[in-house]
Design a protein around this motif. Structure first.
Motif, PDB file in Angstrom:
ATOM      1  N   UNK A  69     -22.467 -44.457  24.650  1.00  0.00           N
ATOM      2  CA  UNK A  69     -21.718 -43.241  24.344  1.00  0.00           C
ATOM      3  C   UNK A  69     -22.532 -42.313  23.453  1.00  0.00           C
ATOM      4  N   UNK A  70     -22.360 -41.039  23.638  1.00  0.00           N
ATOM      5  CA  UNK A  70     -22.987 -40.038  22.769  1.00  0.00           C
ATOM      6  C   UNK A  70     -21.921 -39.483  21.832  1.00  0.00           C
ATOM      7  N   UNK A  71     -22.272 -39.371  20.562  1.00  0.00           N
ATOM      8  CA  UNK A  71     -21.306 -38.869  19.608  1.00  0.00           C
ATOM      9  C   UNK A  71     -21.987 -38.141  18.455  1.00  0.00           C
ATOM     10  N   UNK A  72     -21.212 -37.310  17.793  1.00  0.00           N
ATOM     11  CA  UNK A  72     -21.706 -36.584  16.627  1.00  0.00           C
ATOM     12  C   UNK A  72     -21.213 -37.258  15.358  1.00  0.00           C
ATOM     13  N   UNK A  73     -21.975 -37.093  14.298  1.00  0.00           N
ATOM     14  CA  UNK A  73     -21.595 -37.653  13.013  1.00  0.00           C
ATOM     15  C   UNK A  73     -22.225 -36.811  11.908  1.00  0.00           C
ATOM     16  N   UNK A  74     -21.715 -36.991  10.720  1.00  0.00           N
ATOM     17  CA  UNK A  74     -22.222 -36.262   9.561  1.00  0.00           C
ATOM     18  C   UNK A  74     -23.014 -37.208   8.678  1.00  0.00           C
ATOM     19  N   UNK A  75     -24.170 -36.759   8.202  1.00  0.00           N
ATOM     20  CA  UNK A  75     -25.010 -37.594   7.349  1.00  0.00           C
ATOM     21  C   UNK A  75     -24.394 -37.668   5.961  1.00  0.00           C
ATOM     22  N   UNK A  76     -24.072 -38.882   5.555  1.00  0.00           N
ATOM     23  CA  UNK A  76     -23.514 -39.104   4.217  1.00  0.00           C
ATOM     24  C   UNK A  76     -24.630 -39.442   3.236  1.00  0.00           C
ATOM     25  N   UNK A  77     -25.570 -40.307   3.661  1.00  0.00           N
ATOM     26  CA  UNK A  77     -26.697 -40.713   2.811  1.00  0.00           C
ATOM     27  C   UNK A  77     -27.871 -41.043   3.726  1.00  0.00           C
ATOM     28  N   UNK A  78     -29.028 -40.407   3.455  1.00  0.00           N
ATOM     29  CA  UNK A  78     -30.205 -40.628   4.295  1.00  0.00           C
ATOM     30  C   UNK A  78     -30.686 -42.063   4.189  1.00  0.00           C
ATOM     31  N   UNK A  79     -30.597 -42.634   3.011  1.00  0.00           N
ATOM     32  CA  UNK A  79     -31.010 -44.027   2.814  1.00  0.00           C
ATOM     33  C   UNK A  79     -29.896 -44.744   2.076  1.00  0.00           C
ATOM     34  N   UNK A  80     -29.264 -45.679   2.791  1.00  0.00           N
ATOM     35  CA  UNK A  80     -28.133 -46.382   2.180  1.00  0.00           C
ATOM     36  C   UNK A  80     -28.555 -47.530   1.291  1.00  0.00           C
ATOM     37  N   UNK A  81     -29.873 -47.640   1.008  1.00  0.00           N
ATOM     38  CA  UNK A  81     -30.392 -48.726   0.179  1.00  0.00           C
ATOM     39  C   UNK A  81     -30.987 -49.838   0.993  1.00  0.00           C
ATOM     40  N   UNK A  82     -30.682 -49.839   2.289  1.00  0.00           N
ATOM     41  CA  UNK A  82     -31.240 -50.845   3.182  1.00  0.00           C
ATOM     42  C   UNK A  82     -32.099 -50.202   4.258  1.00  0.00           C
ATOM     43  N   UNK A  83     -32.488 -48.963   3.996  1.00  0.00           N
ATOM     44  CA  UNK A  83     -33.368 -48.270   4.939  1.00  0.00           C
ATOM     45  C   UNK A  83     -32.647 -47.686   6.128  1.00  0.00           C
ATOM     46  N   UNK A  84     -31.339 -47.645   6.086  1.00  0.00           N
ATOM     47  CA  UNK A  84     -30.569 -47.090   7.187  1.00  0.00           C
ATOM     48  C   UNK A  84     -29.861 -45.804   6.743  1.00  0.00           C
ATOM     49  N   UNK A  85     -29.444 -45.006   7.729  1.00  0.00           N
ATOM     50  CA  UNK A  85     -28.775 -43.742   7.443  1.00  0.00           C
ATOM     51  C   UNK A  85     -27.259 -43.957   7.555  1.00  0.00           C
ATOM     52  N   UNK A  86     -26.567 -43.647   6.480  1.00  0.00           N
ATOM     53  CA  UNK A  86     -25.115 -43.800   6.491  1.00  0.00           C
ATOM     54  C   UNK A  86     -24.488 -42.530   7.064  1.00  0.00           C
ATOM     55  N   UNK A  87     -23.708 -42.711   8.140  1.00  0.00           N
ATOM     56  CA  UNK A  87     -23.095 -41.582   8.833  1.00  0.00           C
ATOM     57  C   UNK A  87     -21.563 -41.643   8.752  1.00  0.00           C
ATOM     58  N   UNK A  88     -20.929 -40.520   9.006  1.00  0.00           N
ATOM     59  CA  UNK A  88     -19.463 -40.483   9.033  1.00  0.00           C
ATOM     60  C   UNK A  88     -18.980 -39.643  10.214  1.00  0.00           C
TER      61      UNK A  88
END
Length: 366
Positions: A69-88
């Motif tokens: 699936x393709x979806x849109x999300x908003x960037x909450x934090x570029x680096x969540x501390x584990x090297x991943x991008x936290x999205x909402x």
């Protein structure tokens, strides 16, 4: 300084940069009940937790989205501390929901949304992950003791207050119901007239009558108009929700008086023949006074049995020898159709029987 190959430079240039608050689009590469992994074309994948996808605390994300699936999300934090991008996803939808609600507030648009929570003071509905509160006083045009019947139901409402900064977005369902009721009332009064036979639904029952919903307005069916006969209690005669056929007796402004005493069923229509003087008839003692007893000969037809006509001997009061509900036989001695009065006599019947017995005895003696 370490040397960077030409291929590495091209790869780094091809990887986009992102910032907090930015809206990105990606493809779902993995989904778990509580987490979605999104390829957003960045050096790290994007993660959408259950709480950042929906307000539903126990939602199963595997039932909501699928890999690919393709979806849109908003960037909450570029680096969540584990090297991943936290999205909402939820916050992005909520922003769109706020915009939708703002436009609905300005344009007085009627919205439809599901009731997600029943609160002590009203209902909470969700419009694109944005909560709207509908106070209990604005849920219905009548008092609602229990709002739980609205849980998970879709309802219509309008936004009457929009202040997202204070998290105060207020909905109103009541004004829509009142507007529709007013429209239906106009339509009803335009097509009904005195004498019309209509059907309705028993809406409310009181000691003095029943209110009948005619589809736009309520009419009062007074206890005295429920039957040609005697009705002891409207609550025993009718049930809320019951369908009834009535005719319109009177219209006075917005008030409608109803009746079930249909003229063709009037027990006095053929009374002159049925209750002619001299007729011996059976009836039921309906009520008593000190001067006599009223006997029901038919539903809506009572006759007076005077205390002096109850027996040959002297009777102090009717209750000394009669009781309510007792079946008696008497002779009709007077009939006044104009005043709807009928007089009975048990004494006359006894005298007639005695005279008949005496005549029979004389015939046998001869």
């Amino acid at each position: 300084m370490s040397e960077v190959s030409f291929e590495q430079m091209l790869e780094e240039e091809s990887i986009k940069t992102i910032r907090n608050g930015e809206v990105v689009e990606g493809k779902v590469i993995d989904v778990k009940p509580d987490e979605i992994v999104l390829n957003i074309g960045y050096k790290s994948d994007g993660i959408i937790t259950r709480g950042e996808y929906t307000n539903e605390p126990n939602a199963d994300l595997t039932a909501a989205v699928s890999v690919g699936d393709t979806m849109e999300a908003k960037v909450v934090k570029v680096n969540d501390g584990e090297g991943q991008v936290l999205l909402s996803h939820r916050r992005l939808v909520a922003e769109k929901g706020n915009k939708k609600l703002e436009e609905a507030f300005e344009n007085h648009t009627v919205l439809t949304a599901k009731v997600v929570q029943v609160l002590g003071g009203g209902l909470s509905v969700s419009v694109d992950e944005t909560r709207v509160f509908i106070p209990a006083s604005l849920v219905s045009d009548t008092y609602e003791k229990d709002l739980n019947k609205y849980k998970d139901q879709e309802i219509e409402f309008v936004i009457t207050e929009f202040n997202p900064r204070r998290r105060r977005i207020i909905g109103d369902r009541k004004q829509l119901l009142l507007a529709r009721k007013e429209e239906l009332q106009k339509e009803l009064f335009a097509r009904i007239s005195v004498g019309d036979v209509v059907e309705g639904t028993v809406k409310n029952i009181t000691d003095f009558g029943a209110f009948i919903d005619l589809g736009g307005a309520d009419g009062l069916l007074h206890i005295s108009e429920m039957s040609w006969g005697r009705v002891e209690s409207p609550k025993k005669a009718f049930k809320v929700g019951e369908n009834v056929k009535v005719f319109i007796k009177d219209i006075n402004g917005a008030k409608i008086a109803l009746s079930m005493k249909f003229p063709e069923d009037n027990p006095w229509n053929d009374a002159a023949n049925k209750f002619a003087p001299g007729t011996v008839i059976s009836g039921t003692v309906a009520r008593m006074t000190d001067f006599g007893a009223f006997v029901e000969l038919a539903p809506g037809v009572d006759a007076l049995l005077h205390v002096s006509q109850i027996a040959r001997e002297h009777i102090e009061k009717p209750s000394d020898v009669l009781s309510i509900g007792q079946e008696i036989e008497a002779q009709i001695v007077d009939f006044n159709e104009e005043e709807k009065k009928i007089s009975l006599s048990v004494k006359a019947l006894l005298n007639a029987e005695e005279a008949a017995d005496a005549a029979e005895s004389e015939e046998e003696a001869e």
